[in-house]
Design a protein around this motif. Structure first.
Motif, PDB file in Angstrom:
ATOM      1  N   LYS A 160     -25.294  -9.210  -5.326  1.00  0.00           N
ATOM      2  CA  LYS A 160     -25.497  -8.597  -6.567  1.00  0.00           C
ATOM      3  C   LYS A 160     -24.496  -9.420  -7.631  1.00  0.00           C
ATOM      4  N   GLN A 161     -23.369  -9.452  -6.921  1.00  0.00           N
ATOM      5  CA  GLN A 161     -22.177 -10.123  -7.802  1.00  0.00           C
ATOM      6  C   GLN A 161     -22.815 -11.497  -7.938  1.00  0.00           C
ATOM      7  N   LEU A 162     -23.269 -12.210  -7.205  1.00  0.00           N
ATOM      8  CA  LEU A 162     -23.733 -13.494  -7.498  1.00  0.00           C
ATOM      9  C   LEU A 162     -24.889 -13.470  -8.282  1.00  0.00           C
ATOM     10  N   GLU A 163     -25.788 -12.717  -8.108  1.00  0.00           N
ATOM     11  CA  GLU A 163     -27.084 -12.560  -9.189  1.00  0.00           C
ATOM     12  C   GLU A 163     -26.294 -12.501 -10.848  1.00  0.00           C
ATOM     13  N   ILE A 164     -25.287 -11.529 -10.762  1.00  0.00           N
ATOM     14  CA  ILE A 164     -24.587 -11.490 -12.168  1.00  0.00           C
ATOM     15  C   ILE A 164     -24.114 -12.880 -12.672  1.00  0.00           C
ATOM     16  N   ALA A 165     -23.476 -13.637 -11.607  1.00  0.00           N
ATOM     17  CA  ALA A 165     -22.861 -14.808 -11.952  1.00  0.00           C
ATOM     18  C   ALA A 165     -24.038 -16.054 -12.483  1.00  0.00           C
ATOM     19  N   ARG A 166     -25.197 -16.030 -11.738  1.00  0.00           N
ATOM     20  CA  ARG A 166     -26.403 -16.851 -11.820  1.00  0.00           C
ATOM     21  C   ARG A 166     -26.862 -16.369 -13.495  1.00  0.00           C
ATOM     22  N   GLN A 167     -26.838 -15.151 -13.703  1.00  0.00           N
ATOM     23  CA  GLN A 167     -27.582 -14.840 -14.885  1.00  0.00           C
ATOM     24  C   GLN A 167     -26.605 -15.161 -16.258  1.00  0.00           C
ATOM     25  N   LEU A 168     -25.201 -15.015 -15.893  1.00  0.00           N
ATOM     26  CA  LEU A 168     -24.454 -15.619 -16.843  1.00  0.00           C
ATOM     27  C   LEU A 168     -24.563 -17.089 -17.143  1.00  0.00           C
ATOM     28  N   TYR A 169     -24.775 -17.947 -16.054  1.00  0.00           N
ATOM     29  CA  TYR A 169     -24.766 -19.463 -15.934  1.00  0.00           C
ATOM     30  C   TYR A 169     -26.043 -19.722 -16.725  1.00  0.00           C
ATOM     31  N   ARG A 170     -27.328 -19.173 -16.350  1.00  0.00           N
ATOM     32  CA  ARG A 170     -28.594 -19.017 -17.254  1.00  0.00           C
ATOM     33  C   ARG A 170     -28.432 -19.013 -18.490  1.00  0.00           C
ATOM     34  N   ARG A 171     -27.697 -17.896 -19.040  1.00  0.00           N
ATOM     35  CA  ARG A 171     -27.477 -17.578 -20.522  1.00  0.00           C
ATOM     36  C   ARG A 171     -27.014 -18.805 -21.104  1.00  0.00           C
ATOM     37  N   ASP A 172     -25.908 -19.428 -20.405  1.00  0.00           N
ATOM     38  CA  ASP A 172     -25.007 -20.636 -21.207  1.00  0.00           C
ATOM     39  C   ASP A 172     -25.807 -21.876 -21.056  1.00  0.00           C
ATOM     40  N   HIS A 173     -27.091 -21.896 -20.517  1.00  0.00           N
ATOM     41  CA  HIS A 173     -27.710 -23.230 -20.609  1.00  0.00           C
ATOM     42  C   HIS A 173     -29.194 -23.102 -21.471  1.00  0.00           C
ATOM     43  N   PRO A 174     -28.989 -22.908 -22.621  1.00  0.00           N
ATOM     44  CA  PRO A 174     -30.058 -22.907 -23.716  1.00  0.00           C
ATOM     45  C   PRO A 174     -31.011 -24.246 -23.348  1.00  0.00           C
ATOM     46  N   PRO A 175     -32.107 -24.566 -24.106  1.00  0.00           N
ATOM     47  CA  PRO A 175     -32.683 -23.518 -25.100  1.00  0.00           C
ATOM     48  C   PRO A 175     -33.284 -22.345 -24.537  1.00  0.00           C
ATOM     49  N   LEU A 176     -33.006 -21.143 -24.890  1.00  0.00           N
ATOM     50  CA  LEU A 176     -33.635 -19.864 -24.183  1.00  0.00           C
ATOM     51  C   LEU A 176     -34.527 -19.284 -25.717  1.00  0.00           C
ATOM     52  N   SER A 177     -36.050 -18.963 -25.374  1.00  0.00           N
ATOM     53  CA  SER A 177     -36.802 -18.536 -26.424  1.00  0.00           C
ATOM     54  C   SER A 177     -36.146 -16.912 -26.790  1.00  0.00           C
ATOM     55  N   ASN A 178     -36.607 -16.526 -27.759  1.00  0.00           N
ATOM     56  CA  ASN A 178     -35.991 -14.864 -28.007  1.00  0.00           C
ATOM     57  C   ASN A 178     -36.433 -14.105 -26.755  1.00  0.00           C
ATOM     58  N   SER A 179     -37.675 -14.151 -26.358  1.00  0.00           N
ATOM     59  CA  SER A 179     -38.026 -13.343 -25.396  1.00  0.00           C
ATOM     60  C   SER A 179     -37.483 -13.579 -24.030  1.00  0.00           C
ATOM     61  N   GLU A 180     -37.061 -14.791 -23.650  1.00  0.00           N
ATOM     62  CA  GLU A 180     -36.197 -15.273 -22.641  1.00  0.00           C
ATOM     63  C   GLU A 180     -35.088 -14.623 -22.675  1.00  0.00           C
ATOM     64  N   HIS A 181     -34.361 -14.843 -23.769  1.00  0.00           N
ATOM     65  CA  HIS A 181     -33.109 -14.186 -23.948  1.00  0.00           C
ATOM     66  C   HIS A 181     -33.055 -12.813 -23.767  1.00  0.00           C
ATOM     67  N   ARG A 182     -33.997 -11.946 -24.513  1.00  0.00           N
ATOM     68  CA  ARG A 182     -34.104 -10.491 -24.256  1.00  0.00           C
ATOM     69  C   ARG A 182     -34.514 -10.136 -22.613  1.00  0.00           C
ATOM     70  N   ARG A 183     -35.175 -10.888 -22.020  1.00  0.00           N
ATOM     71  CA  ARG A 183     -35.433 -10.948 -20.678  1.00  0.00           C
ATOM     72  C   ARG A 183     -34.268 -10.931 -19.708  1.00  0.00           C
ATOM     73  N   LEU A 184     -33.385 -11.990 -19.807  1.00  0.00           N
ATOM     74  CA  LEU A 184     -32.199 -12.147 -19.503  1.00  0.00           C
ATOM     75  C   LEU A 184     -31.239 -10.944 -19.522  1.00  0.00           C
ATOM     76  N   GLU A 185     -31.261 -10.444 -20.893  1.00  0.00           N
ATOM     77  CA  GLU A 185     -30.090  -9.232 -20.810  1.00  0.00           C
ATOM     78  C   GLU A 185     -30.674  -8.223 -20.088  1.00  0.00           C
ATOM     79  N   ARG A 186     -31.896  -7.844 -20.101  1.00  0.00           N
ATOM     80  CA  ARG A 186     -32.415  -6.587 -19.377  1.00  0.00           C
ATOM     81  C   ARG A 186     -32.095  -7.068 -18.013  1.00  0.00           C
ATOM     82  N   GLU A 187     -32.382  -8.002 -17.491  1.00  0.00           N
ATOM     83  CA  GLU A 187     -31.991  -8.357 -15.971  1.00  0.00           C
ATOM     84  C   GLU A 187     -30.708  -8.259 -15.881  1.00  0.00           C
ATOM     85  N   LEU A 188     -29.600  -8.712 -16.604  1.00  0.00           N
ATOM     86  CA  LEU A 188     -28.247  -8.592 -16.347  1.00  0.00           C
ATOM     87  C   LEU A 188     -27.832  -6.997 -16.363  1.00  0.00           C
TER      88      LEU A 188
END
Length: 290
Positions: A160-188
């Protein structure tokens, strides 16, 4: 003043990550354990932050802790344990982010402890290139894994710790659409909730094969990516030097090798049987093939 502002700017992404992760954890604690637990956690956090300014606070903090019932105390401990997990993840992510930013900025000199910094330093010292190439291709770094039976963190927590790190990494590498950003925040948020609901502690003595799986977890999820990056960098340096000197490079310099005592040591552990060693080797083979 300019350097201070610059340093402050560099740490802002880290502060933002910690602020968000802390807020998501707070929301989880409220939702799962109620306002009472959350208020105790926040009170202890606020008092602890003020310790340097008020010498009388240790007594106040001690009194507050002693007033907690067992269930609340357990949840408060869990809250701080999880919070520091999240801070550590954010700090490690920020170091990787800063390293990537520096590497991409050609106006910034590479750090002296990096491979780029090392080779830049060697280039200014008129090092004999054939000798350098010979030293590089003869590198034989051997990393051997050993068991740590005192390790008490569960593998599910580490995942789970690794998954959080991956989610932070994905958020730092746009472009993300609004829906992708919201989905990533929900996953985090969902991963932090899962971390909160997972018991951190192993409550049984790990068997030898548990230790084998634990060691391979680190290799499979952490070590191999770093090793491949270093290997490719060293290989590219060797190719460049070989081209400059007209030298034929060995087909496959290895640089690093790995071994493990886990499941194969013969130091008197009665649980390490030939059958256990055979199963350990099968685990290793699966990781290698993957």
């Amino acid at each position: 003043m300019k350097s201070e502002a610059s340093s402050d700017d560099r740490s802002k992404p880290l502060r933002d990550d910690i602020k968000q992760l802390g807020a998501l954890l707070g929301d989880t604690i409220r939702r799962m354990d109620g306002e009472h637990v959350f208020s105790r956690v926040e009170e202890l956090r606020r008092l602890s932050k003020s310790l340097r300014q008020d010498d009388s606070l240790p007594e106040t903090i001690t009194a507050l802790i002693e007033s907690l019932d067992l269930r609340t105390a357990e949840r408060v401990i869990k809250a701080f344990l999880t919070y520091f997990d999240l801070i550590n993840i954010a700090e490690q992510h920020h170091r990787a982010r800063r390293r990537a930013q520096n590497d991409a900025d050609n106006t910034v000199a590479p750090k002296s402890d990096s491979l780029s910094g090392l080779f830049d330093g060697l280039s200014t010292q008129s090092v004999c290139l054939p000798s350098l190439l010979a030293a590089l291709v003869s590198l034989d770094i051997q990393v051997v894994f050993t068991a740590h039976p005192t390790e008490i963190t569960r593998r599910t927590v580490l995942l789970k710790q690794l998954e959080i790190a991956r989610q932070l990494y994905r958020r730092d590498h746009p472009p993300l659409s609004n829906s992708e950003h919201r989905r990533l925040e929900r996953e985090l948020s969902a991963t932090i909730e899962a971390l909160w609901l997972t018991d951190h502690i192993i409550h049984f003595k790990p068997a030898v094969l548990d230790e084998v799986r634990y060691g391979l977890y680190h290799f499979d999820h952490v070590v191999i990516d770093a090793v491949l990056e270093v290997h490719e960098d060293l290989l590219e340096r060797c190719r460049l030097i070989a081209s400059q000197t007209g030298t034929e490079l060995p087909t496959s310099p290895v640089f690093m090798k790995f071994g493990s005592w886990i499941g194969g040591d013969r130091d008197g552990n009665p649980f390490v049987t030939p059958q256990v060693t055979e199963k350990a080797l099968k685990y290793h083979a699966t990781v290698i093939l993957n």
